[in-house]
Design a protein around this motif. Structure first.
Motif, PDB file in Angstrom:
ATOM      1  N   ASP A   1       3.761 -23.779  50.662  1.00 18.57           N
ATOM      2  CA  ASP A   1       4.851 -23.550  49.705  1.00 18.57           C
ATOM      3  C   ASP A   1       5.720 -22.382  50.159  1.00 18.57           C
ATOM      4  N   LEU A   2       5.049 -21.314  50.594  1.00 21.28           N
ATOM      5  CA  LEU A   2       5.756 -20.074  50.888  1.00 21.28           C
ATOM      6  C   LEU A   2       5.266 -19.490  52.205  1.00 21.28           C
ATOM      7  N   LEU A   3       6.192 -19.287  53.138  1.00 26.73           N
ATOM      8  CA  LEU A   3       5.892 -18.611  54.386  1.00 26.73           C
ATOM      9  C   LEU A   3       6.418 -17.188  54.279  1.00 26.73           C
ATOM     10  N   VAL A   4       5.525 -16.221  54.385  1.00 24.02           N
ATOM     11  CA  VAL A   4       5.905 -14.804  54.339  1.00 24.02           C
ATOM     12  C   VAL A   4       5.854 -14.263  55.755  1.00 24.02           C
ATOM     13  N   ILE A   5       6.980 -13.774  56.234  1.00 24.42           N
ATOM     14  CA  ILE A   5       7.076 -13.232  57.589  1.00 24.42           C
ATOM     15  C   ILE A   5       7.063 -11.721  57.508  1.00 24.42           C
ATOM     16  N   GLY A   6       6.030 -11.118  58.077  1.00 21.67           N
ATOM     17  CA  GLY A   6       5.897  -9.663  58.062  1.00 21.67           C
ATOM     18  C   GLY A   6       4.641  -9.217  57.357  1.00 21.67           C
ATOM     19  N   GLY A   7       3.728  -8.608  58.115  1.00 18.88           N
ATOM     20  CA  GLY A   7       2.450  -8.173  57.564  1.00 18.88           C
ATOM     21  C   GLY A   7       2.398  -6.687  57.290  1.00 18.88           C
ATOM     22  N   GLY A   8       3.514  -6.125  56.826  1.00 16.53           N
ATOM     23  CA  GLY A   8       3.510  -4.760  56.312  1.00 16.53           C
ATOM     24  C   GLY A   8       3.153  -4.784  54.840  1.00 16.53           C
ATOM     25  N   ILE A   9       3.351  -3.667  54.161  1.00 15.64           N
ATOM     26  CA  ILE A   9       2.903  -3.579  52.776  1.00 15.64           C
ATOM     27  C   ILE A   9       3.688  -4.517  51.865  1.00 15.64           C
ATOM     28  N   ASN A  10       4.992  -4.693  52.101  1.00 18.85           N
ATOM     29  CA  ASN A  10       5.763  -5.584  51.235  1.00 18.85           C
ATOM     30  C   ASN A  10       5.374  -7.044  51.438  1.00 18.85           C
TER      31      ASN A  10
ATOM     32  N   VAL B   1      13.977  -8.953  52.264  1.00 18.26           N
ATOM     33  CA  VAL B   1      13.610  -7.735  51.544  1.00 18.26           C
ATOM     34  C   VAL B   1      14.075  -6.521  52.327  1.00 18.26           C
ATOM     35  N   TYR B   2      14.826  -5.652  51.666  1.00 16.72           N
ATOM     36  CA  TYR B   2      15.306  -4.407  52.268  1.00 16.72           C
ATOM     37  C   TYR B   2      14.748  -3.221  51.502  1.00 16.72           C
ATOM     38  N   GLY B   3      14.406  -2.166  52.246  1.00 18.26           N
ATOM     39  CA  GLY B   3      13.989  -0.925  51.607  1.00 18.26           C
ATOM     40  C   GLY B   3      12.598  -1.005  51.005  1.00 18.26           C
TER      41      GLY B   3
ATOM     42  N   VAL C   1      15.020 -11.430  61.924  1.00 20.67           N
ATOM     43  CA  VAL C   1      14.523 -12.677  61.335  1.00 20.67           C
ATOM     44  C   VAL C   1      15.642 -13.394  60.593  1.00 20.67           C
ATOM     45  N   ALA C   2      16.482 -12.635  59.878  1.00 22.09           N
ATOM     46  CA  ALA C   2      17.594 -13.247  59.149  1.00 22.09           C
ATOM     47  C   ALA C   2      18.545 -13.964  60.107  1.00 22.09           C
ATOM     48  N   LYS C   3      18.828 -13.344  61.235  1.00 21.20           N
ATOM     49  CA  LYS C   3      19.713 -13.972  62.222  1.00 21.20           C
ATOM     50  C   LYS C   3      19.062 -15.221  62.813  1.00 21.20           C
ATOM     51  N   ARG C   4      17.747 -15.165  62.996  1.00 19.54           N
ATOM     52  CA  ARG C   4      17.016 -16.324  63.512  1.00 19.54           C
ATOM     53  C   ARG C   4      17.125 -17.492  62.537  1.00 19.54           C
ATOM     54  N   ALA C   5      17.129 -17.178  61.246  1.00 22.06           N
ATOM     55  CA  ALA C   5      17.149 -18.222  60.223  1.00 22.06           C
ATOM     56  C   ALA C   5      18.557 -18.705  59.901  1.00 22.06           C
TER      57      ALA C   5
ATOM     58  N   ALA D   1       9.782 -22.524  51.108  1.00 19.88           N
ATOM     59  CA  ALA D   1      10.595 -21.312  51.001  1.00 19.88           C
ATOM     60  C   ALA D   1      10.063 -20.282  51.977  1.00 19.88           C
ATOM     61  N   VAL D   2      10.932 -19.340  52.351  1.00 18.60           N
ATOM     62  CA  VAL D   2      10.562 -18.272  53.283  1.00 18.60           C
ATOM     63  C   VAL D   2      10.879 -16.924  52.652  1.00 18.60           C
ATOM     64  N   VAL D   3       9.962 -15.983  52.817  1.00 18.89           N
ATOM     65  CA  VAL D   3      10.232 -14.589  52.480  1.00 18.89           C
ATOM     66  C   VAL D   3      10.280 -13.800  53.779  1.00 18.89           C
ATOM     67  N   ASN D   4      11.399 -13.152  54.012  1.00 20.14           N
ATOM     68  CA  ASN D   4      11.601 -12.326  55.196  1.00 20.14           C
ATOM     69  C   ASN D   4      11.293 -10.886  54.822  1.00 20.14           C
ATOM     70  N   ALA D   5      10.046 -10.482  55.066  1.00 19.38           N
ATOM     71  CA  ALA D   5       9.593  -9.116  54.762  1.00 19.38           C
ATOM     72  C   ALA D   5       9.214  -8.420  56.062  1.00 19.38           C
ATOM     73  N   ALA D   6      10.085  -8.559  57.061  1.00 19.99           N
ATOM     74  CA  ALA D   6       9.775  -8.088  58.405  1.00 19.99           C
ATOM     75  C   ALA D   6      10.088  -6.613  58.631  1.00 19.99           C
ATOM     76  N   GLY D   7      10.368  -5.876  57.557  1.00 23.12           N
ATOM     77  CA  GLY D   7      10.587  -4.443  57.699  1.00 23.12           C
ATOM     78  C   GLY D   7      11.774  -4.146  58.594  1.00 23.12           C
ATOM     79  N   PRO D   8      11.600  -3.294  59.600  1.00 24.60           N
ATOM     80  CA  PRO D   8      12.734  -2.969  60.472  1.00 24.60           C
ATOM     81  C   PRO D   8      13.251  -4.160  61.276  1.00 24.60           C
TER      82      PRO D   8
END
Length: 495
Positions: free
Chosen positions: A6-15, A351-353, A215-219, A203-210
């Motif tokens: 259902d949901l792919l989350v990209i980025g294994g930081g805290i967010n 996700v920013y910030g 990732v946004a440009k890739r998508a 759906a995708v969540v782009n939580a890739a931090g810096p």
């Protein structure tokens, strides 16, 4: 066979870990992918505080401070093994903020978050112990207030672990190399050590931090409408500079503040800096100028100067702050902002910030935002859910440690404290059936045994020596070179 979620989350930081956990607990089929190790970038390079952000009051970020203080209470209750109270001492420097301003700010800080469990602020005399002789004689008075310490990298790992225990697939060292949008779903190309495969996600969540804009440009073929300000923060670690369990917060002539915090029993952590960064995001290092800045910042207050030759270690990270056009890097908002794109087909949320303290609330708000265009079942649930190892009666770590010392009388006290802090009530899973140190398997050095390594690999996604020595623990500061090599050899033998 094509994998689906259902949901792919990209980025294994805290967010990313927080969003994956919340979503999985609501019943979504979630996959979390991280191209390196969990928390290996910004999330393990923090000042390691769960705090309201006292200095944010100066910039009128009252909502962020209030939310952060409420979240401080939630996290302290849900993870008492890796988060604990810490008192901060702020010397009054007459040439900087006036005393009335500090007193007013701290009074607001004590109240803005509602009912708090931690002691309130108070004025103190710096001419008596434990500050006399530690701080310069010119500093006569100051203030003391409460916030919390957090083992930041462990917070990420435990949050991801809880996501997995609620059904999420957590995959480290797995990079999303391409995203192709369809009307109903995304096709994501994932690459790990075994090669490439394709995953379909609604759906995708782009939580890739810096890396969020990459990732946004890739998508999307372009960056998101939000602007990103990459700000590097660096810390230095020196030998223990002062006794006691308190920390210091030092005001600086440039309007910033620098912390000096007891660290890993034998050390003092000093940081942080705020510099614009446009270098390699996979190779972030402290500069000589930053070292000089931090040494000078601490030397303005300590009776004996802090010098570069005292430094035993450093670390740096890049904060992906939302660009609000603030004049200074230190005044850019630490609040979080979402960019939702659902017009061209399947949705993607970037996700920013954000900051460690508010990651759980950020996750709730992210799913609320995504829920406008995507079916998010269930209700909020994480506010009263312990992280793995945090389910000790009444959150009483001292009582838990006492019971553990009775059960494991054969474990040296220093080792037991480290294990209890790291694993909480999961301590039994680390120890297994052992009834002596020999039962923990080969001794790597210090108080590290093979049983702990096996647990970190089997239960906490560790894949390499640095995952263990610098993120899931800070044993890299304590172990001699031959012990570190023993850990490296152990990992090499597993492959």
């Amino acid at each position: 066979m094509n994998e689906t979620c259902d949901l792919l989350v990209i980025g294994g930081g805290i967010n990313g870990a927080g969003i994956a956990r919340d979503a999985a607990g609501r019943g979504l089929k979630v996959m979390l992918v991280e191209k390196d190790d969990l928390g290996s970038h910004t999330s393990s390079a923090s000042t390691k505080l769960v705090h309201g952000g006292l200095r944010y009051l100066e910039h009128y970020e009252f909502r962020l401070v209030a939310e952060s203080l409420r979240e401080r209470e939630v996290l302290l209750r849900n993870a008492p093994h890796i988060i604990w109270p810490l008192r901060f001492v702020m010397p009054h420097e007459p040439s900087m903020r006036p005393k009335w301003m500090l007193r007013l700010g701290l009074a607001l800080y004590d109240r803005i978050g509602g009912r708090m469990s931690l002691p309130k602020s108070k004025g103190i005399d710096l001419r008596i112990a434990p500050h006399r002789g530690i701080l310069q004689d010119r500093l006569k008075s100051g203030f003391e207030y409460s916030d919390c310490w957090v083992e930041d990298a462990r917070l990420v790992v435990l949050t991801a672990k809880d996501a997995e225990e609620h059904g999420a697939a957590v995959q480290v060292r797995t990079e999303c190399t391409a995203l192709e949008r369809g009307r109903q779903a995304w096709g994501a190309t994932l690459r790990d050590e075994s090669g490439e495969r394709t995953v379909t996600a609604r759906a995708v969540v782009n939580a890739a931090g810096p890396f969020v804009d990459q990732v946004a440009k890739r998508a999307l073929g372009q960056g998101t409408p939000a602007h990103l300000r990459l700000v590097k923060g660096s810390h230095i670690i020196v030998s223990r500079r002062f006794p006691g369990g308190h920390a210091y917060i030092f005001q600086q002539p440039d309007g910033r503040i620098v912390f000096a915090i007891p660290y890993e029993r034998d050390f003092t952590l000093i940081g942080t800096t705020d510099l614009l960064y446009d270098g390699d995001l996979d190779a972030v290092w402290i500069t000589p100028e930053e070292i000089a800045y931090l040494c000078e910042a601490a030397s303005r207050y300590f009776a004996s100067a802090v010098t570069a030759d005292e430094i035993v270690s450093t670390y740096s990270g890049v904060r992906p702050l939302y660009e609000d056009n603030a004049a200074k890097n230190s005044t850019v908002t630490r609040d979080y902002v979402f960019e939702l794109d659902a017009e061209g087909g399947a949705p993607i949320l970037s996700v920013y910030g954000g900051k460690i303290t508010t990651y759980r609330k950020l996750a709730e708000h992210a799913l609320e935002k995504l829920g406008k265009v995507f079916d998010v079942p269930g209700k909020t649930w994480t506010a009263h859910a312990h992280l793995p190892g945090g389910d000790m009666p009444e959150g009483d770590f001292a009582a838990f440690l006492w019971r553990a010392s009775e059960r494991y009388a054969w474990i040296p006290p220093e080792m037991l404290l480290r294990l209890a802090r790291a694993y909480g009530t999961r301590l039994d899973a680390v120890i297994g059936n052992a009834d002596s140190l020999d039962g923990l398997g080969p001794h790597m050095g210090g108080n590290l045994y093979e049983a702990e390594l096996r647990y970190l690999v089997d239960a906490e996604y560790a894949r390499a020596v640095e995952d263990v020595l610098w993120r899931r623990s800070k044993l890299g500061l304590h172990l001699p070179a031959n012990a570190k090599q023993a850990v490296a050899d152990w990992f090499a033998a597993q492959s």
